[in-house]
Write an enzyme that holds these catalytic residues in place. Structure first.
Site, PDB file in Angstrom:
ATOM      1  N   ILE A 364       7.126   6.541   1.662  1.00 19.18           N
ATOM      2  CA  ILE A 364       8.534   6.594   2.045  1.00 19.18           C
ATOM      3  C   ILE A 364       8.768   5.786   3.321  1.00 19.18           C
ATOM      4  O   ILE A 364       9.733   5.036   3.453  1.00 19.18           O
ATOM      5  CB  ILE A 364       8.971   8.059   2.260  1.00 19.18           C
ATOM      6  CG1 ILE A 364       8.726   8.864   0.985  1.00 19.18           C
ATOM      7  CG2 ILE A 364      10.448   8.133   2.642  1.00 19.18           C
ATOM      8  CD1 ILE A 364       8.848  10.361   1.184  1.00 19.18           C
ATOM      9  N   TYR A 365       7.852   5.928   4.272  1.00 17.17           N
ATOM     10  CA  TYR A 365       7.997   5.223   5.543  1.00 17.17           C
ATOM     11  C   TYR A 365       7.796   3.730   5.363  1.00 17.17           C
ATOM     12  O   TYR A 365       8.638   2.915   5.729  1.00 17.17           O
ATOM     13  CB  TYR A 365       7.011   5.800   6.568  1.00 17.17           C
ATOM     14  CG  TYR A 365       7.048   5.087   7.897  1.00 17.17           C
ATOM     15  CD1 TYR A 365       8.069   5.320   8.806  1.00 17.17           C
ATOM     16  CD2 TYR A 365       6.070   4.167   8.239  1.00 17.17           C
ATOM     17  CE1 TYR A 365       8.122   4.664  10.021  1.00 17.17           C
ATOM     18  CE2 TYR A 365       6.111   3.502   9.455  1.00 17.17           C
ATOM     19  CZ  TYR A 365       7.134   3.761  10.337  1.00 17.17           C
ATOM     20  OH  TYR A 365       7.183   3.110  11.530  1.00 17.17           O
ATOM     21  N   GLY A 366       6.644   3.342   4.778  1.00 20.25           N
ATOM     22  CA  GLY A 366       6.404   1.941   4.449  1.00 20.25           C
ATOM     23  C   GLY A 366       6.388   1.015   5.639  1.00 20.25           C
ATOM     24  O   GLY A 366       6.928  -0.085   5.603  1.00 20.25           O
ATOM     25  N   GLY A 367       5.766   1.443   6.738  1.00 18.61           N
ATOM     26  CA  GLY A 367       5.788   0.650   7.958  1.00 18.61           C
ATOM     27  C   GLY A 367       4.924  -0.591   7.936  1.00 18.61           C
ATOM     28  O   GLY A 367       5.092  -1.490   8.746  1.00 18.61           O
TER      29      GLY A 367
END
Length: 434
Positions: A364-367
């Site tokens: 979800i974050y996908g940094g």
């Protein structure tokens, strides 16, 4: 330590047999000590980047450009003369180990500051600062730069520093990050991102894992995690996972490479541990479930570490993508614990690391992709050196699926450090030094 191991290459070829475990310790192995010294001494200078920055006025990072301050100096055409000047500026005594080489047809310089400068410093940044300062001075001398133009020379080399602590937009690079970015005591050598490790080793998965393992375990020694009984524990893990001791990683990958899965790697690993009497069957429950007992807890951890690397190579190799590494770290250990009732690699720390890693690398974050992570990162720092070797191997096997590819983030570092055998072929180098 009385443990004996056989060292094999990344191709499964026996290199040295009946080696005492202490011989691959960073405290004793000459190749590892050269690796540490060269890591601190070696810096990449991007002459092509400097040339472009001066000619366009684009210095620092981002969209910064100073119109009217362009300088049309032929930096690339004078690469050899600049290299000679840098060497003379850094050299302490004639004939010392100062080394400056022109690479890439004059586009890059490999700069190794003399050991005497490292010994006279409290921090490893002396390589970076020494090379940057010498490059600025060499350019000023070569092109007879005046007081008005000199700040542009400085900015083209140092980037934003000292306005910001990092040398953002600069054209001098070290494989090491700045101390301010370290998460705690002893993290400097763990602060090397996986993309760097992959390109330095020319995308050889086992050598990338080996280089990562050496850096990670030297970090464990530096931060005090390898004292007393823990020294053997860490060295066994490094030997079996990173250095392919007893050919365990290679043979496991080979046995599972064509049709294997994470689960079949677990089966192979447990069978091998039973065969080698590292573990034994213990209590059998009414359901028929067999619990196992470890005859040697640290050696079991070493086997588990080798297994999780093998599973990574099988799974990410089949995918040709690095993104599966976090789930492999998680589920290999999860299955292993359910199969044996024994702790997974690093007593659960690798599995725990994988949970946060999955979220931060591509969920979800996908940094950022796995390649930008390192053993110093707040998400992946928790394992004591056994997670990042798998990440480096996965990145080496990746076929270009990451947003931030190794070629994008680490081209300069790879071109320079990849020229040095201890970095490029760590497994063979360590074995030769035994």
């Amino acid at each position: 330590m009385s443990d004996k191991i056989d060292l094999y290459s990344d191709r499964g070829v026996l290199l040295k047999s009946d080696v005492d475990l202490s011989a691959v310790s960073p405290l004793k192995n000459a190749a590892m000590q050269r690796l540490i010294a060269l890591t601190k001494r070696t810096v990449a200078v991007n002459l092509a980047g400097i040339d472009n920055a001066l000619k366009t006025g684009k210095v620092g990072s981002g969209r910064r450009q100073i119109k009217g301050r362009e300088l049309n100096y032929d930096v690339l055409g004078n690469a050899s003369a600049i290299a000679d000047k840098i060497k003379s500026l850094l050299q302490v005594t004639p004939g010392d180990d100062t080394n400056v080489q022109v690479l890439g047809g004059g586009k890059q310089l490999l700069v190794q500051i003399p050991t005497s400068r490292v010994n006279a410093a409290s921090e490893f940044v002396v390589g970076l600062t020494g090379a940057a300062a010498a490059t600025v001075e060499a350019l000023i001398q070569q092109f007879n730069v005046g007081i008005v133009e000199a700040p542009m020379i400085h900015a083209s080399v140092w980037g934003e520093y000292p306005q910001t602590v990092g040398m953002n937009g600069g054209n001098v690079a070290s494989v090491l990050n700045i101390p301010q970015n370290d998460e705690g005591l002893g993290f400097a050598l763990r602060n090397v991102m996986a993309n760097h490790l992959a390109v330095i080793t020319k995308r050889n998965a086992m050598n990338a894992a080996a280089l990562a393992s050496i850096y990670e375990q030297i970090g464990e020694f530096e931060m005090g995690n390898a004292i007393g009984i823990f020294e053997r524990h860490q060295l066994l893990g490094m030997a079996y996972q990173g250095l392919n001791a007893n050919n365990l990683v290679y043979e496991t990958v080979k046995a599972n490479g064509k049709t294997g899965t994470i689960g079949t790697v677990v089966q192979s690993l447990v069978a091998k541990a039973l065969e080698d009497k590292v573990i034994k069957a213990d209590k059998k429950l009414p359901s028929g479930y067999v619990m196992y007992d470890a005859n040697d807890v640290s050696k079991w951890n070493a086997y588990a570490a080798a297994g999780v690397l093998a599973a990574t190579m099988v799974n990410c190799g089949a995918l040709r993508g690095a993104q599966a590494v976090s789930s492999t770290l998680l589920y290999f250990n999860d299955i292993l614990e359910k199969e044996t009732a024994l702790p997974g690699c690093d007593f659960g720390r690798v599995m725990g690391t994988a949970v946060g890693f999955s979220f931060f690398s591509h969920s979800i974050y996908g940094g950022g992709g796995p390649g930008v992570f390192n053993g110093n990162h707040v998400v992946t720092r928790h394992s004591r050196g056994f997670a990042i070797p798998c990440v480096a191997a996965a990145v080496a096997l990746d076929a270009g699926t990451q947003m931030f590819t190794p070629e994008m983030t680490s081209g300069l570092v790879g071109a320079i450090y990849g020229e040095i055998k201890e970095f490029r072929e760590p497994i063979v180098s360590v074995a030769e030094a035994v």
